[in-house]
Design an enzyme around this catalytic site. Structure first.
Site, PDB file in Angstrom:
ATOM      1  N   LYS A  90     -22.035   1.353  14.888  1.00 18.84           N
ATOM      2  CA  LYS A  90     -23.389   1.073  15.393  1.00 18.84           C
ATOM      3  C   LYS A  90     -23.574  -0.376  15.841  1.00 18.84           C
ATOM      4  CE  LYS A  90     -25.283   5.181  14.815  1.00 18.84           C
ATOM      5  NZ  LYS A  90     -25.662   5.987  16.007  1.00 18.84           N
ATOM      6  N   GLU A 112     -35.042   3.067  15.196  1.00 18.55           N
ATOM      7  CA  GLU A 112     -35.117   4.242  14.331  1.00 18.55           C
ATOM      8  C   GLU A 112     -33.789   4.334  13.598  1.00 18.55           C
ATOM      9  OE1 GLU A 112     -33.951   4.352  17.333  1.00 18.55           O
ATOM     10  OE2 GLU A 112     -32.113   5.494  16.981  1.00 18.55           O
ATOM     11  N   SER A 379     -15.781   6.939  12.556  1.00 15.94           N
ATOM     12  CA  SER A 379     -16.904   6.136  13.056  1.00 15.94           C
ATOM     13  C   SER A 379     -17.535   5.237  12.010  1.00 15.94           C
ATOM     14  CB  SER A 379     -17.960   7.062  13.659  1.00 15.94           C
ATOM     15  OG  SER A 379     -18.363   8.023  12.711  1.00 15.94           O
TER      16      SER A 379
END
Lengths: 396, 271
Positions: A90, A112, A379
């Site tokens: 991220k 969010e 990830s």
């Protein structure tokens, strides 16, 4: 609706677009313009590359996984996005978007978050640049990801609980959009996945495409050839778009996205949007959507908060329909099993999201020959999931 | 009124209603309620009450699970309506049964309409007495196919103009607009707090300069006095959240707000 008649900017085939309140159009225009200028600007590129190297720790390695490879019966490589600062992919996107916000002179940032990884990555980038940060998070997600709530607050972010609707990522996104409509002149909304109105899906994909660029050259360095298959989990789909971006033109490389089948697609309690949904409009774009016959959005379900979303990025909808990417799904139980398998075989604790991709690879044991390589995008790391998985293990 | 639209012979009900309002020198009162809130039956009564108490148009909210342009009051009404089983076809049937006698504008979000089928919706809407469609998540020029389908139908495409809509975009927006322009008085979602100040007057004048269509102002009008103030500068006043809030207390509290708004508009128009 025909593709030719639509505004083609910001579309992936028929999918994408800007289905948002009029109030936001000016901000989206500004963002698109600033982004287009930034990517053409070497100064911007250098600044982001420096950050990714010295602050995030990129490039992340590609690891061999000998014992997992033995189990699957082919060579499995792991792209280690779990080793990024903050523990997931991220941060690649949030740092890029924070640099854009600075260029726009916006000093208030909203986001969010589902699993909390995007919220943490946003709070991190805001702390690094001294920006105000407000993160919207569903009450149910705050409960199952308490560690990440604490991390965000430690970095000075305000975490706003969202108690409306499903109390998860979908409603956190609604609330973030409501904030943006209200404060759009001072605020940049850092969307965390390849979803939302144009230009977000392409901005997030481009910032995440560093994963695919690195992985492609790392695999070539290791093996002298491209992998047979590249696999990634898909919620909104940012880590998948990031790694796929490096291989889309390599038509010989199979690309696989793995969605969350939750308790099983037949139970209706799942988040397998591409596998079981149909086209619809949510959060600003036309894509696949879990919805009722009446066009009401259905609540998604997944053991993994990061995949618990009834929509999916519009580029994934396009890649599904074009046939370039194949999408499958994996249940909660299979993902939890894969989580433990990777821990035991390789000493790597994967995020429950990534464990879905892993479960699909393990389930496919025997499908690949020994000489073939599967590249899996790991990830994120699973520290955030430890308490939740322990609870599940206790119940068994 | 500052201008006269070139549409006096229109077959569209919304246009004809504006002609009538002009002749009477009145500002339109445009209340909003969510279809199926608090129940189907009470919703039917409430819609009829709106007309009894002076509504010139009625906006009927078609509930959507993710009302991201709405504040807490309309969100709540939406969830209650959906839990009560309201659907697109249910809302159309409600409008048909209500036989309101004033033009009805369907107010909502794109997905339920797409899911219902756009052509089918436009046909059924016309049949049920819906004269306009306002979709909060379909900005101008975003989807020319949908615009074309609407323009080919009897249902008017009502456009929103926001404080952030710049001059170029305003021209493109009014270009595809029908019926009237819904001017959002401030940034944000539906709910309280509109201030009638120089910004709002500027915004109205800006739209006036771009189109002869009537201008309705909405987002945050809660009292008769406020409606009267806004009436002085525009052609119609939209009241939503305040009315839904009152309806949550009962039909009579909602009726008394309608009476206050009607009186406020009469006084405002006299000024």
């Amino acid at each position: 609706m025909t593709e030719a008649n639509r505004s083609t900017v910001g579309r992936f085939g028929p999918f994408g677009g800007r289905y948002v309140p009029e109030t936001l159009i000016a901000a989206l225009d500004e963002l698109a313009q600033v982004f287009d200028q930034a990517v053409a600007d070497q100064e911007f590129e250098r600044e982001l590359a420096d950050l990714l190297r010295s602050y995030v720790g990129r490039p992340t390695p590609v690891s061999t996984a000998p014992r997992l490879s033995e189990l699957v019966g082919c060579r499995v490589l792991l792209k280690r996005e779990d080793l990024n600062h903050t523990g997931a992919h991220k941060i690649n996107n949030t740092l890029g978007q924070i640099l854009l916000a600075r260029r726009m002179g916006k000093r208030r940032i909203i986001a969010e978050t589902g699993a909390g990884q995007h919220g943490v990555a946003t709070a991190t980038a805001c702390a690094r640049y001294g920006l105000e940060c407000v993160v919207y998070m569903g009450e149910e997600d705050m409960e199952r990801q308490r560690l990440n709530v604490f991390r965000m607050e430690s970095m000075g972010a305000t975490v706003v609980p969202v108690g409306s609707g499903t109390k998860t990522l979908k409603d956190a996104t609604n609330e973030a959009l409501r904030d943006w409509v209200t404060n759009v002149t001072t605020t940049h909304y850092v969307i965390g996945s390849v979803v939302g109105p144009d230009p977000f899906p392409r901005i997030v994909r481009d910032f995440q495409s560093v994963i695919g660029r690195e992985a492609r050259s790392q695999v070539l360095d290791l093996d002298g050839e491209l992998p047979h298959t590249v696999v990634a989990c898909v919620g909104g789909g940012s880590n998948a778009m990031g790694i796929f971006a490096g291989f889309l033109k390599d038509t010989g490389v199979a690309l696989v996205g793995v969605e969350a089948a939750g308790e099983g697609i037949a139970t209706g309690r799942h988040a397998a949007t591409l596998s079981a949904g149909r086209p619809g409009v949510l959060h600003g774009s036309l894509s696949y959507l879990l919805q009722t016959d009446d066009g009401q959005v259905l609540p998604a379900h997944s053991v993994s908060a990061g995949l618990d979303y009834p929509g999916v990025g519009p580029e994934h909808a396009y890649l599904k329909e074009s046939g370039r990417v194949s999408y499958y799904s994996v249940t909660d139980d299979e993902a939890v099993e894969a989580y433990f398998t990777l821990c035991r075989l390789e000493g790597i604790l994967p995020a429950l999201e990534s464990a879905h991709a892993l479960a699909w690879v393990i389930d496919g044991a025997g499908n690949w020959s020994e000489s073939e390589t599967v590249l899996l995008n790991l990830s994120g790391r699973g520290d955030k999931d430890v308490a939740h998985v322990a609870q599940i293990a206790d119940r068994r | 009124m500052a201008s006269t639209p070139p549409i006096t012979l229109s077959s569209h009900r919304i246009d004809r209603q504006w002609v009538r309002l002009r002749e009477q020198g009145r500002t339109a009162l445009i209340p909003y309620l969510t279809a199926g809130y608090p129940t189907r039956d009470k919703s039917l009564q409430a819609l009829r009450m709106l007309v009894d108490e002076g509504a010139d148009f009625v906006e009927v909210g078609f509930p959507f699970s993710d009302p991201l342009a709405d504040g807490p009051v309309i969100q709540r009404s939406t969830y209650v309506a959906l839990e009560g089983g309201m659907t697109v076809s249910g809302a159309l049937a409600l409008v048909k049964e209500a036989e309101l006698g004033v033009p009805v504008v369907a107010f909502g979000y794109l997905n339920p309409i797409l899911s219902y089928g756009l052509e089918r919706f436009l046909n059924d809407a016309t049949e049920c007495g819906v004269s306009g469609l306002l979709l909060t998540d379909l900005p101008a020029a975003e989807d020319p196919d949908i615009e074309r389908a609407l323009h080919a139908s009897q249902v008017d495409l009502i456009r929103l103009v926001a404080p952030t809509t710049d001059a170029d975009r305003l021209l493109r927006t009014v270009d595809s607009a029908q019926g009237f322009i819904y001017l959002i008085s401030r940034l944000g979602v539906t709910g309280p707090k509109t201030v009638v100040g120089p910004d709002l007057i500027d915004a109205v004048n800006r739209v006036r300069g771009a189109t002869p269509l009537p201008i309705a102002v909405g987002f945050g009008i809660t009292s008769g006095a406020q409606a009267g103030e806004v009436a002085g500068i525009c052609d119609g006043v939209v009241v939503g959240s305040a009315l839904v809030e009152r309806l949550s207390e009962g039909l009579e509290p909602a009726r008394s707000l309608m009476q206050e708004l009607s009186a406020g508009l009469r006084n405002g128009s006299d000024v």
